[in-house]
Scaffold this active site. Sequence first.
Site, PDB file in Angstrom:
ATOM      1  NE  ARG A 203      -2.141  -3.566   9.839  1.00  0.00           N
ATOM      2  CZ  ARG A 203      -2.475  -2.296   9.641  1.00  0.00           C
ATOM      3  NH1 ARG A 203      -3.730  -1.963   9.463  1.00  0.00           N
ATOM      4  NH2 ARG A 203      -1.543  -1.361   9.624  1.00  0.00           N
TER       5      ARG A 203
ATOM      6  CG  HIS B 278       1.176   0.927  -0.251  1.00  0.00           C
ATOM      7  ND1 HIS B 278       0.773   0.079   0.741  1.00  0.00           N
ATOM      8  CD2 HIS B 278       0.180   1.840  -0.372  1.00  0.00           C
ATOM      9  CE1 HIS B 278      -0.426   0.457   1.195  1.00  0.00           C
ATOM     10  NE2 HIS B 278      -0.798   1.527   0.528  1.00  0.00           N
TER      11      HIS B 278
ATOM     12  CB  CYS C  36      -3.680   3.833  -2.864  1.00  0.00           C
ATOM     13  SG  CYS C  36      -2.632   3.871  -1.417  1.00  0.00           S
TER      14      CYS C  36
ATOM     15  CE1 TYR D  48       2.465   1.127   3.601  1.00  0.00           C
ATOM     16  CE2 TYR D  48       1.720   3.155   2.564  1.00  0.00           C
ATOM     17  CZ  TYR D  48       1.475   2.076   3.396  1.00  0.00           C
ATOM     18  OH  TYR D  48       0.268   1.949   4.028  1.00  0.00           O
TER      19      TYR D  48
ATOM     20  CG  ASN E 142      -3.820  -1.752   1.321  1.00  0.00           C
ATOM     21  OD1 ASN E 142      -3.546  -1.316   0.203  1.00  0.00           O
ATOM     22  ND2 ASN E 142      -3.889  -0.994   2.389  1.00  0.00           N
TER      23      ASN E 142
END
Length: 442
Positions: A96, A202, A172, A256, A150
């Site tokens: 990440r 998102h 989510c 987002y 995700n």
Amino acid sequence: MNNGIKIVTIGGGSSYTPELVEGFIKRYTELPISELWLVDIPAGQEKLNIVGNLAKRMVEKAGLPIKVHLTLDRREALKNADFVTTQFRVGLLDARAKDERIPLKYNVIGQETNGPGGLFKGLRTIPVILDICKDIEELCPDAWLVNFTNPAGMVTEAVLRYSNIKKVVGLCNVPVGIKMRTAEMLGVEPERVQIDFAGLNHMVYGLNVYVDGVSVMDKVIDLMANPDNSMTMKNIKNIGWEPEFIRGLKAIPCPYHRYYYKTSEMLEDEMRAANEEGTRAEVVKQVEKELFELYKNPDLAVKPPQLEKRGGAYYSDAACNLINSIYNDKRDIQPVNTRNNGAIASIPDDSAVEVNCVITKEGPKPISVGDLPVAAKGLVQQIKSFERVVAEAAVTGDYNTALLAMTINPLVPSDQIAKQILDEMLEAHKEYLPQFFSAVEA
């Protein structure tokens, strides 16, 4: 099903697991779980043991007959499961951090599920989830797959398109967070608030808000036009919206959306954060370290309040609610990621969307919203094209398709920059992307 419910959690060593366990304990009278299997990979064994032992203490403290099993053998765990939840991160937080840092070199947003970072998370994750799907088809064909790995929408899209599993729901915490924050702004209890959600994971919009069944959308728009009331999450900088923009949009954007509607401010803030406190992955690493130290304490037998810092508030609660509603055929309304089936007019029927659904024992039945507002429709369609092309690239390992996906993402300014980012990130994540390298090496 008579001898109790068997739930398997893949990525069981996650710091979120105690919240999941707490949710199952809370609902035990309705959801009589007899076995909870926590599965992880060898690299996650230490965390699995720490979290697993905390889970056992929590169940013991609650005095419930739930057997908690810890294993690195996924196939053993999956046999005859009723529900499989997935919450894993291929490449762990180090991957990440690369997703967040590398794009910044090219003045492009580096983020876990959006832009180049989201693309690479998809490329690493989709082959693994499809592999899990094969095991589910063989070992527990009647199980429900509840995915909160995700990018949840992209993963759900890939499962619907490239596996034989029909019983899949993506989940989510963003819609739940929006509902909680909206209730807070209105000064009412969350259970009195209902929001019409529609869009993608998102990238979901709140199209209408009701309190006790009466629309209060105009009031919510007025409240949201005040920059002090903007909604966000632990992992997204809280930059207020321009009031006139929110009044023009006439919908609630999710946190987002800032990456698309406030690209330059978000990029600037990411650059600053990366230099000063580190990327979000690096911050989370520190939070996780502290959490696992707490989890080790043999006297701890509840979910510690510090877990809220992790950014996934309400995640596991949403998962437990969903499983409970499927199992008990509750027919309540929850926003989930599922096959569109005509719910949103401008998205193909066979694509994954995030939309309110009636949750039944046959799974989610999407509630039709007709079409998205003109202002939202184009961006949602563009991101849906991006997700589909990423899924295809993940399955085929085709470089050209991956470059196409990177270039059509609205956060990437040109095919040339897309190629530079793609090449650097492919190299950085090489060990988790065999589909792109095996042909080359052969």
